[in-house]
Design an enzyme around this catalytic site. Structure first.
Site, short mmCIF file in Angstrom:
data_model
loop_
_atom_site.label_atom_id
_atom_site.label_comp_id
_atom_site.label_asym_id
_atom_site.label_seq_id
_atom_site.Cartn_x
_atom_site.Cartn_y
_atom_site.Cartn_z
N ARG A 71 18.67 -6.58 -3.92
CA ARG A 71 17.91 -6.69 -3.00
C ARG A 71 18.05 -6.41 -1.53
NH1 ARG A 71 16.22 -11.42 -1.14
NH2 ARG A 71 16.64 -12.42 -3.26
N TYR A 123 -5.31 6.45 5.45
CA TYR A 123 -5.24 6.37 3.90
C TYR A 123 -6.13 5.43 3.43
CZ TYR A 123 -3.31 6.03 -0.52
OH TYR A 123 -2.99 5.78 -2.11
N ASP A 195 2.37 7.36 9.73
CA ASP A 195 2.58 7.81 8.68
C ASP A 195 2.63 9.33 8.25
OD1 ASP A 195 1.93 8.56 5.72
OD2 ASP A 195 0.55 6.76 5.48
N LYS A 220 4.69 11.39 -2.86
CA LYS A 220 4.08 12.81 -2.60
C LYS A 220 5.19 13.95 -2.27
CE LYS A 220 0.53 10.05 -2.76
NZ LYS A 220 0.04 9.22 -1.46
C1 LIG Z 1 -0.49 8.00 -1.30
C2 LIG Z 1 -0.36 7.73 0.15
C3 LIG Z 1 0.13 6.30 0.62
C4 LIG Z 1 0.13 5.21 -0.51
O1 LIG Z 1 1.57 5.52 -0.95
P1 LIG Z 1 1.85 5.10 -2.55
O2 LIG Z 1 3.24 5.67 -2.84
O3 LIG Z 1 0.58 5.64 -3.43
O4 LIG Z 1 1.86 3.52 -2.41
C5 LIG Z 1 -0.15 6.03 2.05
N1 LIG Z 1 -0.29 7.13 2.93
C6 LIG Z 1 -0.66 8.32 2.43
C7 LIG Z 1 -1.09 9.23 3.66
C8 LIG Z 1 -0.64 8.75 1.07
O5 LIG Z 1 -1.12 9.82 0.67
#
Ligand SMILES: *Cc1c(COP(=O)(O)O)cnc(C)c1O
Length: 405
Positions: A71, A123, A195, A220
């Protein structure tokens, strides 16, 4: 407990992170392959070993091993964390169980009574976290249209601690001027968090523009194959890194060893995938723009896209996501049922194209009124262009849309 206290300041996995490449002298594409984990120093193996272990033997109790508990730190995960820090140009990286784990862990830097200014078309999961979980902990937020600096300024309160940016935003791809917001934020002693999921460091490196913490849903584009759920964070300074490290260890939101490995495997082809998908996305956006039966097309590379100039100033590409409005919810559903090539699904950024329906998927948690105000209409579809032949994708969408009225 000792495993909780040690390694608060992470040590690089030195024996794994050997590379002959001078990262100051090579370009981004080369760093993607020569990041430090390309050759295992012990055996010459061509990929990072999987250290599938939760704990580490203390040969000498007075001289503990570099990693003592997974961890707090795991050698395989560490290579991934150093990899993303290298790509984003930050000092320290962190890997989490999902994008939301990265985002929620980062928000834990705030305390009860603090306030944060957030981009309004954030998001959906982040919106849910802020409005139904963090609010219970006394962390307040104000949503603003971040394309307008005056709105950001107007949201400043005496207890504001941070600004949270997403650009291009999801799903209408609005562009925030990173430098403008970041410099205002710095002048006011606020932390800037961004982000970077949609652009990835291949196209956009926010830390170079003054942002403090960069976040990713690595599920993604970074992972790129719709087969791993992961999140990443990168800190601009060692101080911020130490704070994130304490939270990652204290909350236990870490990414597992197998998924760390799988994510690195995907990241190696990021440049090739992004370049190919972007070319196709540009072609798709142009084709959609030429149709009379499409109400709106959102793609930062289109000449009429608001914010295109700002985007070009801070970013080296337009990405692979194209959103478009087919006019009504009924027609959107018809298209979703008629397409044969793209996955009809939540998510984006994969080798296969993914068509999603924000109103019923990613933004279903948002009230209808707020959703419509933010341009997420019932006819809006989001196309994440994968690696299929673009002419086949267009032909498929053409048959799904039916006759151009
Ligand atoms: C999918 C997404 C998230 C969340 O990510 P997860 O891996 O699904 O928890 C956060 N920000 C953006 C822009 C996303 O497309």
């Amino acid at each position: 407990m000792s495993q909780d206290n040690q390694n608060e300041q992470s040590n690089p996995a030195e024996h794994l992170n050997q590379t002959k490449v001078d990262h100051e002298r090579v370009r981004f594409e080369t760093k993607l392959l020569h990041f430090g984990g390309e050759v295992d120093a012990a055996t010459g193996a061509s990929s990072v070993p999987l250290y599938q272990a939760s704990t580490f033997h203390h040969e000498d109790i007075f001289n503990p091993p570099q990693h003592d508990y997974s961890r707090s730190g795991n050698p395989t995960r560490q290579v991934l964390e150093d990899y993303i820090a290298l790509l984003e140009g930050g000092v320290q990286g962190f890997a989490y169980a999902s994008g939301m784990a990265a985002i929620s862990s980062t928000f834990m830097m705030l305390s009860a009574g603090d306030h944060i200014i957030v981009t309004e078309d954030v998001y959906g999961g982040t919106y849910r976290l802020l409005t139904s979980i963090l609010n219970r902990m006394g962390i307040e937020c104000t949503f603003v249209d971040m394309t307008d600096l005056d709105q950001v300024k107007g949201a400043l309160q005496s207890n504001t601690k941070a600004v949270y940016i997403e650009t291009p935003s999801n799903p209408t791809l609005k562009i925030t001027d990173i430098k403008e917001v970041t410099s205002w934020s710095k002048d006011n002693g606020l932390l800037t968090i961004l982000d970077n999921t949609f652009m990835t460091p291949y196209y956009q490196r926010p830390i170079e523009q003054g942002v403090d913490i960069v976040l990713h849903s690595a599920t993604k584009f970074l992972g790129g194959h719709s087969d791993v759920l992961a999140g990443l964070a990168v800190a601009r300074t060692p101080e911020l890194g130490a704070r994130l490290k304490q939270l990652q260890n204290g909350l236990g939101t870490v990414l597992g060893v197998q998924d760390s490995w799988l994510l690195m495997r995907g990241m190696k082809t990021l440049g090739a995938r992004m370049t190919y998908s972007e070319q196709s996305a540009a072609k798709l956006a142009a084709w959609l723009s030429g149709r009379k039966d499409i109400e709106a097309v959102y793609y930062p590379g289109l000449l009429n896209h608001p914010g295109r100039e700002i985007h070009e100033k801070q970013c080296s590409g337009y990405g692979a996501v194209v959103s478009f409005d087919v006019g009504s919810g009924e027609r959107a559903k018809q298209v979703l049922n008629a397409v044969k090539l793209p996955l009809v699904a939540v998510s984006l950024g994969a080798v296969e194209s993914i068509l999603s329906y924000p109103a019923m998927m990613s933004h279903a948690a948002m009230g209808e009124k707020v959703r419509h105000e933010r341009g997420i209409t019932d006819g809006l579809l989001r196309f994440s262009v994968g690696l299929e032949d673009i002419d086949d994708l267009i032909a498929d969408l053409d048959q799904a849309l039916g006759v151009d009225r």
